[in-house]
Design a protein around this motif. Structure first.
Motif, PDB file in Angstrom:
ATOM      1  N   PRO A  23     -48.965  71.475  49.284  1.00 44.75           N
ATOM      2  CA  PRO A  23     -50.325  71.083  48.870  1.00 44.75           C
ATOM      3  C   PRO A  23     -51.413  71.925  49.515  1.00 44.75           C
ATOM      4  N   MET A  24     -51.234  72.230  50.824  1.00 38.05           N
ATOM      5  CA  MET A  24     -52.238  73.026  51.524  1.00 38.05           C
ATOM      6  C   MET A  24     -52.281  74.448  50.982  1.00 38.05           C
ATOM      7  N   LEU A  27     -54.073  74.403  47.826  1.00 37.86           N
ATOM      8  CA  LEU A  27     -55.515  74.266  48.045  1.00 37.86           C
ATOM      9  C   LEU A  27     -56.136  75.615  48.388  1.00 37.86           C
ATOM     10  N   THR A  31     -58.427  77.528  45.743  1.00 38.18           N
ATOM     11  CA  THR A  31     -59.828  77.854  46.034  1.00 38.18           C
ATOM     12  C   THR A  31     -60.113  79.304  45.666  1.00 38.18           C
ATOM     13  N   ILE A 447     -59.142  73.068  56.464  1.00 44.10           N
ATOM     14  CA  ILE A 447     -59.483  71.919  55.616  1.00 44.10           C
ATOM     15  C   ILE A 447     -60.999  71.733  55.490  1.00 44.10           C
TER      16      ILE A 447
END
Length: 502
Positions: A23-24, A27, A31, A447
């Protein structure tokens, strides 16, 4: 005590599995894709422009001589790039890339390239926001970074403004702690281990020498760091690139097979069982994305702090240096390491099997030995020392600016002293757990930073359109430049631009 360490390790592993999980990575890459699409693939469609304004500009007289005045507290754009590259080009570009190939196969290189392609625009966006939301500190130095665009950029956003300050504080706290780990002790430990193995130099001697040299630079502030890194980075990068190119030229006939292996492995085109194909693609993709992100740090919000200290006026100008930073770190340096290993015959290009017992930096040394002979081991050891030492200098600045944000400029001298002392500990102690914890803190930095980049994407798009209209498409050459969120700084920078144009 051992139980406590085991508990800490278990907790960290659990957190790390989440923050550096799929998931990271999605992300971070997501982005980059979003920012790329929003700016219509700026890194490709305007490649001629940003290359002319960055790397090629170094050879133009106006950039060679355009260093800051000795009385100024800012640094030149090239010094900002050198310091940022000093922190990003490190052990990961050597041992990390070799490890990615061993675990993910040749296909990891393709996904590393893809992460860099989109990471260029993430880094670009961070730098644009860093310049736009920066301000002067009590010493007259520019202070910018994720903490500032989180604090000032998000506070007016409906529904998210309440989180602006907490996110800025969290980012700074994570950065300070990460600077002691992955930006200091783990890097110094790699230097000490490499020098001990290659030249039999005792770790304590290495630690004391590095601490003494680093103290002279770090305590001198960003001007001293920029002055040193603009000399170290070009030298170490050129030397390493030359060494890898020698091996690449000697194995030039293997390049087509290597390229075929990279794309075949990346998409699972080898004739193997379906389940194995899926696993192979996942491994190659995960390791490639991880290595790309770990190497160029796009999305972590780290290098923007030093880019914000440059003497640039236009946010887009420093944003383009951010594009070049990712390009050089990953597309150039990491790719040369990968091709050196894959062309050496130490990896079976058909099966991905490693045909030697060595791993990491030792694998790169063995690959280079074909072109450099017995000097390969010493060459890699020295490269690791320069790469790791420059990383220490770069991260010392990141930690200093984060400390400044949290506690003020007076507290930074305490931080610098502690940072230098930790160098000695780093040389003499084993830091497997420290590396793992710092790795987690690195991800935790990303994050809040990515929240800021996505939430302020409209601002980045607007600043980019403004620049394009004035400088490239000429759609509105008389448009007022978007230089700062602060009216006073905006006015000051506008006047400075007018003076330069006269």
């Amino acid at each position: 005590m051992e139980n406590v360490v085991n508990v800490i390790a278990a907790v960290n592993n659990a957190i790390n599995g989440v923050v550096w999980g799929i998931p990271m990575l999605i992300l971070i890459i997501g982005t980059g894709i979003y920012m790329t699409a929003g700016m219509k693939f700026f890194q490709i469609t305007h490649i001629k422009h940003w290359m002319n304004e960055t790397f090629l500009a170094i050879f133009k007289k106006k950039y060679v001589t355009a260093h800051t005045n000795k009385n100024e507290s800012s640094i030149s754009q090239f010094q900002a790039l050198s310091t940022a590259l000093a922190a990003t080009i490190g052990v990961g570009n050597i041992a990390g890339v070799a490890g990615a190939i061993i675990t993910g196969g040749a296909g990891a290189v393709f996904w590393m390239w893809l992460s860099a392609l989109f990471g260029m625009m993430t880094n670009y966006s961070e730098n644009v926001l860093g310049i736009y939301y920066r301000r002067k500190n009590a010493k007259g130095e520019w202070s910018g970074g994720a903490m500032y665009y989180l604090q000032d950029g998000l506070k007016g956003k409906k529904g998210i403004g309440i989180f602006a300050k907490p996110l800025a504080i969290l980012f700074s706290v994570f950065c300070v702690f990460a600077s002691f780990g992955i930006g200091n002790m783990t890097q110094v430990h790699e230097i000490a281990s490499s020098l001990q193995d290659t030249f039999k130099i005792p770790p304590i001697a290495t630690g004391i020498i590095i601490a003494a040299v680093a103290a002279l630079v770090i305590l001198g502030g960003i001007k001293a760091i920029g002055s040193v890194t603009e000399k170290i980075v070009p030298f170490m990068a050129c030397a390493y690139i030359l060494g890898t190119i020698i091996v690449l030229v000697m194995n030039i006939t293997s390049v087509p097979a290597v390229l075929a292996a990279i794309f075949t492995n990346a998409f699972g085109l080898r004739p193997v069982a379906g389940a194995t194909v899926g696993m192979m693609i996942k491994q190659a993709m995960t390791m490639g994305f991880k290595r790309g992100v770990f190497s160029n740090e796009a999305g972590l919000g780290s290098s923007v702090m030093v880019h914000s200290a440059s003497n640039v006026k236009e946010p887009i100008a420093q944003g383009m240096w951010g594009i070049f930073e990712v390009f050089f770190d990953t597309i150039v340096v990491c790719t040369l390491t990968a091709f050196t290993v894959l062309c050496s015959g130490l990896i079976d290009l058909e099966t991905g099997e490693v045909l030697t017992s060595v791993t990491g930096a030792s694998l790169v040394s063995e690959a280079l030995s074909e072109g450099l002979g017995t000097l390969a081991g010493s060459f890699v050891a020295i490269a690791i020392c320069l790469f790791a030492f420059s990383t220490v200098l770069g991260w010392s600045f990141y930690g200093t600016k984060s400390c400044e944000y949290l506690f003020g400029t007076k507290a930074t001298i305490v931080y610098k002293v502690i940072f230098v002392v930790c160098i000695i500990f780093g040389a003499t102690m084993s830091f497997d757990l420290a590396w793992a914890i710092a790795d987690t803190l690195n991800a935790l930095m990303a994050i809040p930073n990515l929240i800021g980049v996505l939430a302020l994407s409209g601002t980045v798009f607007a600043i980019t359109r403004n620049y394009l209209d004035r400088k490239i498409t000429k759609a509105n050459v008389n448009a007022k430049p978007m230089l700062s969120f602060d009216p006073a700084i905006q006015k000051m920078q506008e006047e400075s631009l007018d003076e330069e144009s006269v």
